[in-house]
Design a protein around this motif. Sequence first.
Motif: not given
Length: 253
Positions: A58, A60, A112, A116-117, A119
């Motif tokens: 998850l 990205v 996030s 969601r994604d 970092y």
Amino acid sequence: MMDWKDESLLSWASTPPSWAHSTILDWKEAFPREDELDVMKFVTAQTFEESVAIDMRLVVGQWEHYAGQTWLDALCSPQWRPGKMQNAIELADRNPAYYFNGEVKGGIHLSSVNGRDWYSNTDGNHRTVVAKFLSDMQFQKTGKYPLVAGVHTHTYEVDWESFNLFRALNSYKSIGINAYVKHESLSDSLFFFVADYRFNRRGKFEQLTPDRFRNYAKWVLHNNGYLTRGDILTHYWQWWFTNPEKLVFPTSN
């Protein structure tokens, strides 16, 4: 026991998985902080969690350091601090359990937007890169994808609709529309102050809640900034009978 760890990480990565060729996304693109378009002003809630177990598939992107490189290049040819990446790789080879038994202890911070994604942000960029490869290595060796334990997470909830409308409305400054955001902290309500000089030099001014701001912005954008016949008639009605400084727009769109 980590019986599956029968070769070095770099040796395993010499035949990289397909995702390793994807680009590491930049946190500043997901969470822009440029002056007037600071997305932090549109944050409606934040959640902090400690010692979370994360599926590295998850993740990205990250802030700065290796953003723009592929994951594989960041591992094998890091553009920022090769020595730190090498240290992280050596730790993974010496003690792969570090990533899965909670020893990370906040050494990786992930952020996030709207859950969601993810970092890596502020701490753990090198360990995040290594952890993605090490997790996938274990998956290929055992058939079970592990979770990296001990991660600190920070989730932002953002009013993206208002942010995007505010950004679009900024392009109409040249015709006399100026909008400002008022949001000092999460404990304060989000408000917008709008000045509209399209009707005359005196202008129209109003402080708007997010709902009313969205209605106003949508009306301006729908008409590409031009005043409709109804807008002008409403302006003159206000001028003679009510409040000439009140903004002109439908209450709903």
